[in-house]
Write a protein that holds these residues in place. Structure first.
Motif, PDB file in Angstrom:
ATOM      1  N   ASP A   1      88.946  22.062  40.058  1.00  0.00           N
ATOM      2  CA  ASP A   1      87.535  22.458  40.125  1.00  0.00           C
ATOM      3  C   ASP A   1      87.320  23.975  40.146  1.00  0.00           C
ATOM      4  OD1 ASP A   1      86.681  19.774  40.280  1.00  0.00           O
ATOM      5  OD2 ASP A   1      87.071  19.737  42.437  1.00  0.00           O
ATOM      6  N   VAL A   2      88.368  24.759  39.936  1.00  0.00           N
ATOM      7  CA  VAL A   2      88.206  26.207  40.065  1.00  0.00           C
ATOM      8  C   VAL A   2      87.556  26.807  38.815  1.00  0.00           C
ATOM      9  CG1 VAL A   2      90.213  26.304  41.565  1.00  0.00           C
ATOM     10  CG2 VAL A   2      90.471  26.860  39.132  1.00  0.00           C
ATOM     11  N   GLU A   3      86.961  27.984  38.986  1.00  0.00           N
ATOM     12  CA  GLU A   3      86.268  28.682  37.900  1.00  0.00           C
ATOM     13  C   GLU A   3      87.277  29.452  37.042  1.00  0.00           C
ATOM     14  OE1 GLU A   3      82.705  32.047  37.371  1.00  0.00           O
ATOM     15  OE2 GLU A   3      83.427  31.460  39.365  1.00  0.00           O
ATOM     16  N   ILE A   4      86.929  29.652  35.779  1.00  0.00           N
ATOM     17  CA  ILE A   4      87.737  30.448  34.860  1.00  0.00           C
ATOM     18  C   ILE A   4      86.918  31.684  34.489  1.00  0.00           C
ATOM     19  CG2 ILE A   4      88.902  30.532  32.618  1.00  0.00           C
ATOM     20  CD1 ILE A   4      89.214  27.475  32.830  1.00  0.00           C
ATOM     21  N   LEU A   5      87.526  32.864  34.712  1.00  0.00           N
ATOM     22  CA  LEU A   5      86.774  34.109  34.546  1.00  0.00           C
ATOM     23  C   LEU A   5      87.562  35.089  33.672  1.00  0.00           C
ATOM     24  CD1 LEU A   5      84.229  35.715  35.523  1.00  0.00           C
ATOM     25  CD2 LEU A   5      85.688  36.609  37.355  1.00  0.00           C
ATOM     26  N   PRO A   6      87.025  35.498  32.503  1.00  0.00           N
ATOM     27  CA  PRO A   6      87.684  36.519  31.682  1.00  0.00           C
ATOM     28  C   PRO A   6      87.526  37.896  32.332  1.00  0.00           C
ATOM     29  CG  PRO A   6      86.178  35.159  30.376  1.00  0.00           C
ATOM     30  CD  PRO A   6      85.871  34.896  31.809  1.00  0.00           C
ATOM     31  N   VAL A   7      88.605  38.660  32.389  1.00  0.00           N
ATOM     32  CA  VAL A   7      88.563  40.005  32.951  1.00  0.00           C
ATOM     33  C   VAL A   7      89.437  40.939  32.124  1.00  0.00           C
ATOM     34  CG1 VAL A   7      88.176  39.189  35.312  1.00  0.00           C
ATOM     35  CG2 VAL A   7      90.506  39.585  34.512  1.00  0.00           C
ATOM     36  N   SER A   8      89.190  42.227  32.299  1.00  0.00           N
ATOM     37  CA  SER A   8      90.027  43.241  31.646  1.00  0.00           C
ATOM     38  C   SER A   8      90.195  44.405  32.604  1.00  0.00           C
ATOM     39  CB  SER A   8      89.397  43.725  30.335  1.00  0.00           C
ATOM     40  OG  SER A   8      90.108  44.850  29.836  1.00  0.00           O
ATOM     41  N   ALA A   9      91.418  44.615  33.037  1.00  0.00           N
ATOM     42  CA  ALA A   9      91.690  45.763  33.906  1.00  0.00           C
ATOM     43  C   ALA A   9      91.569  47.074  33.151  1.00  0.00           C
ATOM     44  CB  ALA A   9      93.093  45.627  34.508  1.00  0.00           C
ATOM     45  N   ALA A  10      91.809  47.025  31.841  1.00  0.00           N
ATOM     46  CA  ALA A  10      91.742  48.249  31.029  1.00  0.00           C
ATOM     47  C   ALA A  10      90.309  48.757  30.893  1.00  0.00           C
ATOM     48  CB  ALA A  10      92.363  47.996  29.653  1.00  0.00           C
ATOM     49  N   THR A  11      89.350  47.857  30.641  1.00  0.00           N
ATOM     50  CA  THR A  11      87.957  48.269  30.427  1.00  0.00           C
ATOM     51  C   THR A  11      87.092  48.085  31.674  1.00  0.00           C
ATOM     52  OG1 THR A  11      87.264  46.063  29.687  1.00  0.00           O
ATOM     53  CG2 THR A  11      88.190  47.567  28.015  1.00  0.00           C
ATOM     54  N   GLY A  12      87.585  47.294  32.637  1.00  0.00           N
ATOM     55  CA  GLY A  12      86.799  47.019  33.833  1.00  0.00           C
ATOM     56  C   GLY A  12      85.882  45.828  33.697  1.00  0.00           C
ATOM     57  N   ASP A  13      85.849  45.211  32.512  1.00  0.00           N
ATOM     58  CA  ASP A  13      84.983  44.048  32.306  1.00  0.00           C
ATOM     59  C   ASP A  13      85.419  42.897  33.227  1.00  0.00           C
ATOM     60  OD1 ASP A  13      83.589  45.375  30.377  1.00  0.00           O
ATOM     61  OD2 ASP A  13      84.626  44.454  28.672  1.00  0.00           O
ATOM     62  N   GLY A  14      84.450  42.323  33.923  1.00  0.00           N
ATOM     63  CA  GLY A  14      84.702  41.160  34.767  1.00  0.00           C
ATOM     64  C   GLY A  14      85.276  41.486  36.138  1.00  0.00           C
ATOM     65  N   ILE A  15      85.686  42.747  36.382  1.00  0.00           N
ATOM     66  CA  ILE A  15      86.305  43.099  37.669  1.00  0.00           C
ATOM     67  C   ILE A  15      85.287  42.997  38.801  1.00  0.00           C
ATOM     68  CG2 ILE A  15      87.452  44.894  38.996  1.00  0.00           C
ATOM     69  CD1 ILE A  15      89.210  43.614  36.869  1.00  0.00           C
ATOM     70  N   ASP A  16      84.069  43.526  38.560  1.00  0.00           N
ATOM     71  CA  ASP A  16      83.052  43.432  39.611  1.00  0.00           C
ATOM     72  C   ASP A  16      82.690  41.984  39.902  1.00  0.00           C
ATOM     73  OD1 ASP A  16      82.940  46.151  39.969  1.00  0.00           O
ATOM     74  OD2 ASP A  16      81.254  46.466  38.590  1.00  0.00           O
ATOM     75  N   ALA A  17      82.600  41.172  38.829  1.00  0.00           N
ATOM     76  CA  ALA A  17      82.308  39.741  39.029  1.00  0.00           C
ATOM     77  C   ALA A  17      83.420  39.073  39.834  1.00  0.00           C
ATOM     78  CB  ALA A  17      82.141  39.041  37.678  1.00  0.00           C
ATOM     79  N   LEU A  18      84.673  39.465  39.548  1.00  0.00           N
ATOM     80  CA  LEU A  18      85.808  38.904  40.290  1.00  0.00           C
ATOM     81  C   LEU A  18      85.748  39.321  41.763  1.00  0.00           C
ATOM     82  CD1 LEU A  18      88.474  37.429  40.544  1.00  0.00           C
ATOM     83  CD2 LEU A  18      89.632  39.439  39.583  1.00  0.00           C
ATOM     84  N   LYS A  19      85.386  40.577  42.024  1.00  0.00           N
ATOM     85  CA  LYS A  19      85.251  41.030  43.410  1.00  0.00           C
ATOM     86  C   LYS A  19      84.169  40.241  44.141  1.00  0.00           C
ATOM     87  CE  LYS A  19      86.867  45.796  42.767  1.00  0.00           C
ATOM     88  NZ  LYS A  19      86.511  47.236  42.844  1.00  0.00           N
ATOM     89  N   THR A  20      83.070  39.930  43.429  1.00  0.00           N
ATOM     90  CA  THR A  20      82.002  39.133  44.035  1.00  0.00           C
ATOM     91  C   THR A  20      82.508  37.741  44.389  1.00  0.00           C
ATOM     92  OG1 THR A  20      80.318  40.344  42.802  1.00  0.00           O
ATOM     93  CG2 THR A  20      79.703  38.184  43.673  1.00  0.00           C
ATOM     94  N   ARG A  21      83.281  37.141  43.454  1.00  0.00           N
ATOM     95  CA  ARG A  21      83.831  35.802  43.716  1.00  0.00           C
ATOM     96  C   ARG A  21      84.765  35.844  44.934  1.00  0.00           C
ATOM     97  NH1 ARG A  21      81.071  35.945  39.653  1.00  0.00           N
ATOM     98  NH2 ARG A  21      81.056  34.439  37.928  1.00  0.00           N
ATOM     99  N   LEU A  22      85.574  36.890  45.011  1.00  0.00           N
ATOM    100  CA  LEU A  22      86.506  36.999  46.141  1.00  0.00           C
ATOM    101  C   LEU A  22      85.769  37.229  47.457  1.00  0.00           C
ATOM    102  CD1 LEU A  22      89.332  39.145  44.480  1.00  0.00           C
ATOM    103  CD2 LEU A  22      89.450  36.730  45.113  1.00  0.00           C
ATOM    104  N   ALA A  23      84.673  37.993  47.393  1.00  0.00           N
ATOM    105  CA  ALA A  23      83.864  38.201  48.606  1.00  0.00           C
ATOM    106  C   ALA A  23      83.272  36.884  49.082  1.00  0.00           C
ATOM    107  CB  ALA A  23      82.765  39.221  48.325  1.00  0.00           C
ATOM    108  N   ASP A  24      82.766  36.079  48.134  1.00  0.00           N
ATOM    109  CA  ASP A  24      82.213  34.770  48.492  1.00  0.00           C
ATOM    110  C   ASP A  24      83.302  33.878  49.099  1.00  0.00           C
ATOM    111  OD1 ASP A  24      79.749  35.578  47.538  1.00  0.00           O
ATOM    112  OD2 ASP A  24      79.997  34.619  45.570  1.00  0.00           O
ATOM    113  N   ALA A  25      84.494  33.927  48.505  1.00  0.00           N
ATOM    114  CA  ALA A  25      85.601  33.101  49.012  1.00  0.00           C
ATOM    115  C   ALA A  25      86.023  33.559  50.400  1.00  0.00           C
ATOM    116  CB  ALA A  25      86.782  33.160  48.047  1.00  0.00           C
TER     117      ALA A  25
END
Length: 653
Positions: A140-164
């Protein structure tokens, strides 16, 4: 919250952790040179309020799966990484299988290097990952595209981790303390420091702990929890403990050890477990199949002994694991098995019984007990075990094997509605029904014995114990019998038990003869009584008749037959036990010679030795060469008589 990365080599796990925390988890020179993670890496960040999230970065190379396993055992949240340009790879599959076997159900899948793929590729890969996760605990886990090189999706990932992090329920600190060591090193000016995940309980500066399985004792000098200095570390945190103690060093404590509450130190090499075998295995696992066993940060060789027949690929079964080296573990802990060549993961499961027997391990009774003990909740497990043969639970072992505090143990006892028998051998629990059954069986057995043996004073305690269900250890059985005596349902006389209404009586002629003999067994000569043949001469009565009456009185508990022709009153026997205790107490090591006893009772050497040999047979004394010592576990045989002869130590030295 502890987050663990997982995924194939070079899919960007370490780069992603650095983008989230600002910390490069690759700390070794070789890791920098080769550009791959070799050992466990650690980093910390704040995503939710004041909470600190810890990261364990694991190697992705197949050669370092054993290292990945050392870090995966204590994680709360999995960050499974799949590179957009590379897709699902062998270590993706193996890491996911390991997370599933460890029961990790919270997490998120990151499609890394998302800047290298177009939307169609990301959509296709997401579908493949969904299908891969479907049969696992991470379905049931979410799938999230991210890019450490461009920063895309990193803030969204941080939000998910904060919620968790906010949703993470604090692990209970009520249990006893356990920390799985994954690293040990020396700090200048501090000494030995170990790091790891606290699996249960809490620990404070100044606490005494034990390093298991070695058994080394240590004191906590200081603590860092989630990378901050503190006075106490709790379950669910990564902690660094500064240890001080004799023989404590970075070489004496290392990965695979457990730092724990001293009460929990009980290393084991034989464990009954519930094993799930991956469907990728080529054939069923049979007797003495060799494997590598991984538990927390420990790794050792193991042999598998199936308890219900070979365990087929894709199935689950109970097996006994025989380990090459002892480990410190707790019931309910998860484990992983890999093949001996470290090429593949075989399966994994949960530990059920840390005190697995060598014999009779496949009997229906034994398997039924394992079913009962497998309940993850302590109260439910206790209740089920009390309803399963042998219908008795050693509470010390039960609490120790589950790392339960006294409060948690008492809660389990209340939930199970159990009755406790407390004795010098420990605390044992029975269900209320079986406690009543115990009382009924004692009464019925004594009733039958009296009917078959009306001329005997009662049934031997040990004989009775071996026939009653549940079969209690001897000290606990005596405690239970004394409770029956207090309730008025049983009478105890030395080593015998009888029903209160049962009494063997002498007839008038026998009683008269006994009354003639009794004065010769009392008074100043009580330690030097006449022999049977002497009584015959003194009283002008047939020797055989005197011996018969004296033996009958011994059955009644009035006398003790020390030797064939020597009888002492029960009160005199108890008085001699008290003298022996006093003699032993006045020696340096509690050991005494026959001469010391002889001098106290003022009789001949031969009679003194006969008396001591009688006590040897009774188990009251233990002989080694010419020396004897008291056996405290058998002194209760003469307790009642001792009470009636209080002050009998007036015998002159």
């Amino acid at each position: 919250m502890i987050v663990g990365t997982a995924g194939h080599i070079d899919h960007g796990k370490t780069t992603l952790v650095k983008a989230l925390t600002g910390t490069d988890a690759d700390r070794l020179k070789e890791e920098k040179q080769r550009g791959i993670t070799i050992d466990l890496g650690f980093a910390y960040a704040r995503f939710a309020d004041d909470a600190i999230t810890g990261f364990i970065d694991v190697p992705g190379h197949e050669r370092f799966i054993h290292t990945m396993l050392a870090g995966a055992g204590g994680i709360d949240y999995a960050l499974l990484v799949v590179a957009a340009d590379d897709g699902i790879k062998p270590q993706t599959l193996e890491h996911l299988a390991i997370l599933d076997l460890l029961g990790v159900s919270r997490g998120l899948v990151c499609i890394t290097k998302a800047d290298l793929a177009d939307p169609a590729r990301l959509q296709t890969l997401s579908a493949e990952i969904h299908a891969l996760l479907a049969p696992t605990s991470l379905k049931d886990v979410e799938i999230l595209p991210v890019s450490a090189a461009t920063g895309d999706g990193i803030d969204a990932l941080k939000t998910r981790l904060a919620d968790a992090e906010r949703a993470t329920t604090a692990a209970s600190a009520d249990g006893r303390f356990r920390l799985s060591v994954d690293r040990s090193f020396t700090l200048s000016g501090a000494g030995t420091v170990v790091t790891g995940t606290v699996l249960s309980g809490s620990v404070a500066v100044g606490d005494r702990v034990t390093v298991s399985p070695s058994g080394l004792s240590a004191r906590i000098r200081s603590i860092h929890a989630q990378n901050q200095q503190t006075e106490r570390g709790f379950a669910g945190q990564r902690c660094a403990l500064n240890l001080a103690g004799e023989s404590i060093s970075k070489d004496a404590v290392g990965r695979g050890d457990m730092v724990l509450d001293p009460v929990l130190h009980a290393p084991t090499t034989r464990i009954d477990v519930e094993l799930s075998v991956l469907d990728s295995e080529p054939k069923p696992l049979g007797d003495w199949f060799s494997a590598r066993f991984h538990h927390a940060s420990a790794e050792t060789g193991a042999r598998i002994v199936p308890l219900e027949g070979p365990v087929a690929p894709g199935s689950r079964g109970k097996v006994q694991l025989v380990l090459d080296q002892p480990i410190a573990a707790t019931v309910g802990d998860r484990f992983i098995l890999r093949d001996v060549s470290a090429q593949r993961t075989i399966g994994g499961g949960r530990l059920i019984d840390l005190r697995a027997p060598l014999r009779k391990r496949r009997t229906p009774e034994r398997l039924g007990l394992l079913d009962a003990a497998a309940h993850p909740d302590a109260g439910r497990a206790l209740r089920a075990m009390l309803d399963t043969a042998p219908f008795l639970v050693d509470l010390q072992a039960f609490a120790q094997d589950r790392a339960l505090s006294e409060a948690q143990l008492q809660a389990a006892i209340r939930f199970a509605d159990a009755e406790m028998v407390e004795s010098p051998s420990g605390r044992h629990a029975l269900s209320r029904e079986n406690r009543q059954r115990f009382s009924s069986e004692v009464h019925n057995l004594l009733e039958t014995f009296h009917a078959d043996n009306p001329d005997l004073q009662g049934m031997g305690r040990e004989r009775l114990r071996l026939q009653v269900t549940p079969r209690l250890p001897a000290p606990a059985f005596l405690t239970a019998l004394r409770a029956e005596q207090a309730a008025g349902t049983v009478a105890l006389e030395g080593a015998f038990a009888r029903l209160p209404g049962h009494e063997v009586r002498l007839n008038a002629q026998e009683e008269a003869l006994y009354n003639q003999i009794l004065p010769f067994l009392q008074g100043e000569n009580r330690f030097r009584p006449l022999r049977v043949r002497d009584f015959a001469e003194q009283l002008g009565v047939d020797e055989r008749e005197i011996r018969r009456v004296l033996k009958l009185c011994a059955r009644l508990g009035r006398l003790d037959q020390i030797r064939h022709d020597h009888f002492f009153t029960r009160q005199t026997t108890a008085e001699m036990v008290a003298i022996i205790r006093d003699v032993a107490a006045k020696t340096q090591r509690g050991e005494f010679t026959a001469a010391l006893f002889r001098d106290r009772v003022n009789n001949g050497r031969k009679v003194a030795i006969e008396i001591l040999e009688f006590f040897d047979r009774q188990g009251v004394t233990i002989r080694r060469g010419d020396l004897r010592r008291i056996n405290p576990h058998r002194l209760d045989l003469y307790d009642a008589a001792s009470e009636s002869t209080a002050g009998a130590l007036s015998v002159k030295d």
